[in-house]
Design an enzyme around this catalytic site. Structure first.
Site, mmCIF file in Angstrom:
data_model
loop_
_atom_site.group_PDB
_atom_site.id
_atom_site.type_symbol
_atom_site.label_atom_id
_atom_site.label_comp_id
_atom_site.label_asym_id
_atom_site.label_seq_id
_atom_site.Cartn_x
_atom_site.Cartn_y
_atom_site.Cartn_z
ATOM 1 N N TYR A 14 56.241 13.851 35.056
ATOM 2 C CA TYR A 14 56.879 13.458 36.310
ATOM 3 C C TYR A 14 55.893 13.520 37.478
ATOM 4 C CZ TYR A 14 61.133 14.280 33.590
ATOM 5 O OH TYR A 14 62.106 14.248 32.610
ATOM 6 N N SER A 15 56.115 12.659 38.430
ATOM 7 C CA SER A 15 55.441 12.675 39.719
ATOM 8 C C SER A 15 53.916 12.731 39.559
ATOM 9 C CB SER A 15 55.974 13.845 40.555
ATOM 10 O OG SER A 15 55.970 13.497 41.927
ATOM 11 N N ALA A 16 53.238 13.808 39.972
ATOM 12 C CA ALA A 16 51.782 13.850 39.891
ATOM 13 C C ALA A 16 51.296 13.683 38.452
ATOM 14 C CB ALA A 16 51.251 15.164 40.463
ATOM 15 N N GLY A 22 58.603 9.484 35.170
ATOM 16 C CA GLY A 22 58.991 8.863 36.426
ATOM 17 C C GLY A 22 58.845 9.808 37.599
ATOM 18 N N ALA A 61 53.833 16.015 45.003
ATOM 19 C CA ALA A 61 54.253 14.994 44.045
ATOM 20 C C ALA A 61 54.798 15.739 42.838
ATOM 21 C CB ALA A 61 53.083 14.093 43.665
#
Length: 307
Positions: free
Chosen positions: A149-151, A171, A11
C-alpha cells in the site's frame, strides 16, 4: 523518525495502526541482533519461493538463489535508514540492495518481496524512481505477499511488473498528514502557551494551538503537491492515464480488483510467481510448468505485460 513525521506527508494506508509500534520497536532495537535476524530472514525468503540456497549464497549482501536477488520491502518504510529489520525498512536499504544486485554479474533478475502498508513521503519517490537505474537493465518484479500500500505500492511501480498473492492487497495511492492539537487539554489544566516569535509563519502547525484555517490550507497544498507526484509516478509505471489513477481516490484493493484496474499484472502463489520469473529469464515457455501459470486476466484494453 517520529518527529520527522509530525505534520509531514505520509504515504501510508490510513487503516494501518502499527506505525507507532513499528517505530517504538525500532527505538528499542539491538542493531547487532537485528542484523543477525536479517541474515536468517534471507534464508526464509529464499525457501518461501521454493528456491534452494546456493553454497555461495550467504556471501552475497542480499538474499540470492538461482540467479535471483530477493530484496525485502517490509514494514514501515522510512527515509535516511539503511537496514531492514522486518518491521521497518529504509529507503537507503532498498537503494543499496538494488544497486548491489544490479552490479553483481551473478544476478539475472531482481525480485522485490513486498509486505508493507507504506511509510514516509520524504524520500519515497526519489527511491522508487531510482530502481530501474540502479537495477542496471536487469528485469525487476515486485511480489505482493500480502500487503503493498501507498509508499510500498510506489516502490512496486518502479519495477517492471507487479504480481500479487491471491489474498494480497494493494493500492492506497494517496497522501495524509496529521496535526494534533493539545489546546483544549492544556486549557482544562490551566496551562497557557505563549509564543514570542518573529516571522508570521514561525509557529504554524504547533501542537499547543488549534490549527487555523489558513495554516491548514497551506498543509493541504503541500499534501496535494505530493499527491500529484504520486499519481504521475503510478501512471508512468503502470502505463495508465493519470485520471484513472486519481479516480482510485486512495482506495485499497483485493488482488482481483487490482488486476481488473491494471494496478497489478498477475495473480499467483509465491512459488508460481518465482518459477514464472525464472522461466522468462531462461526463455522457457510458462505452459511447461507443472502448476498453472500466473493469472493475468484483466479488464479489456489493460496493458498486461505478464504472459
Amino acid at each position: 523518525a517520529i518527529s520527522r513525521m509530525h505534520l509531514r506527508e505520509l504515504a501510508i494506508a490510513a487503516h494501518y495502526s502499527g506505525l507507532q509500534t513499528d517505530l517504538q520497536m525500532l527505538a528499542a532495537a539491538n542493531h547487532e541482533q537485528a542484523q543477525a535476524d536479517f541474515i536468517r530472514r534471507r534464508g526464509e525468503m529464499i525457501e518461501a519461493y521454493g528456491l534452494a540456497l546456493a553454497p555461495d549464497g550467504m556471501n552475497k549482501p542480499f538474499a540470492f538463489a538461482s540467479g535471483i536477488a530477493i530484496i525485502p520491502v517490509h514494514g514501515s518504510l522510512i527515509n535516511r535508514f539503511s537496514p531492514s529489520f522486518g518491521y521497518v525498512t529504509g529507503y537507503h536499504f532498498i537503494r543499496q540492495q538494488t544497486y548491489m544486485a544490479g552490479q553483481d554479474p551473478d544476478v539475472r533478475g531482481i525480485f522485490f518481496d513486498s509486505n508493507s502498508f507504506g511509510g514516509e513521503g520524504a524520500g519515497c519517490f526519489e527511491c522508487a524512481g531510482d530502481i530501474q537505474r540502479l537495477a542496471a537493465g536487469k528485469p525487476t518484479l515486485t511480489y505482493i505477499d500480502s500487503n503493498c500500500y501507498s509508499a510500498a505500492y510506489a516502490m512496486a511501480c518502479g519495477t517492471d511488473r507487479i504480481v500479487s498473492t491471491p489474498s494480497g492487497g494493494s493500492g492506497s495511492v494517496g497522501v495524509v498528514s496529521a496535526h494534533i492539537s493539545m489546546e483544549k487539554m492544556l486549557t482544562d489544566y490551566g496551562i497557557k502557551i505563549t509564543f514570542i516569535h518573529a516571522g508570521d509563519h514561525k509557529v504554524d502547525g504547533n501542537p499547543y494551538q488549534d490549527l487555523p484555517d489558513s495554516v491548514k490550507a497551506d498543509i493541504q497544498a503541500s499534501v496535494n503537491g505530493l499527491m500529484n507526484t504520486f499519481v504521475a509516478h503510478v501512471a508512468k509505471g503502470r502505463k495508465m492515464d493519470e485520471k484513472e489513477v486519481r479516480a482510485t481516490q486512495a482506495r485499497i484493493y483485493r488482488a482481483d480488483e487490482a488486476l481488473s484496474l491494471g494496478l497489478i499484472d498477475a495473480i499467483a502463489t509465491p512459488q508460481e510467481a518465482m518459477r514464472a520469473f525464472l522461466g522468462e529469464l531462461s526463455g522457457s515457455n510458462l505452459k511447461l510448468l507443472k502448476e498453472p501459470p500466473m493469472t493475468t486476466e484483466a479488464k479489456p484494453g489493460a496493458d498486461n505485460k505478464a504472459t
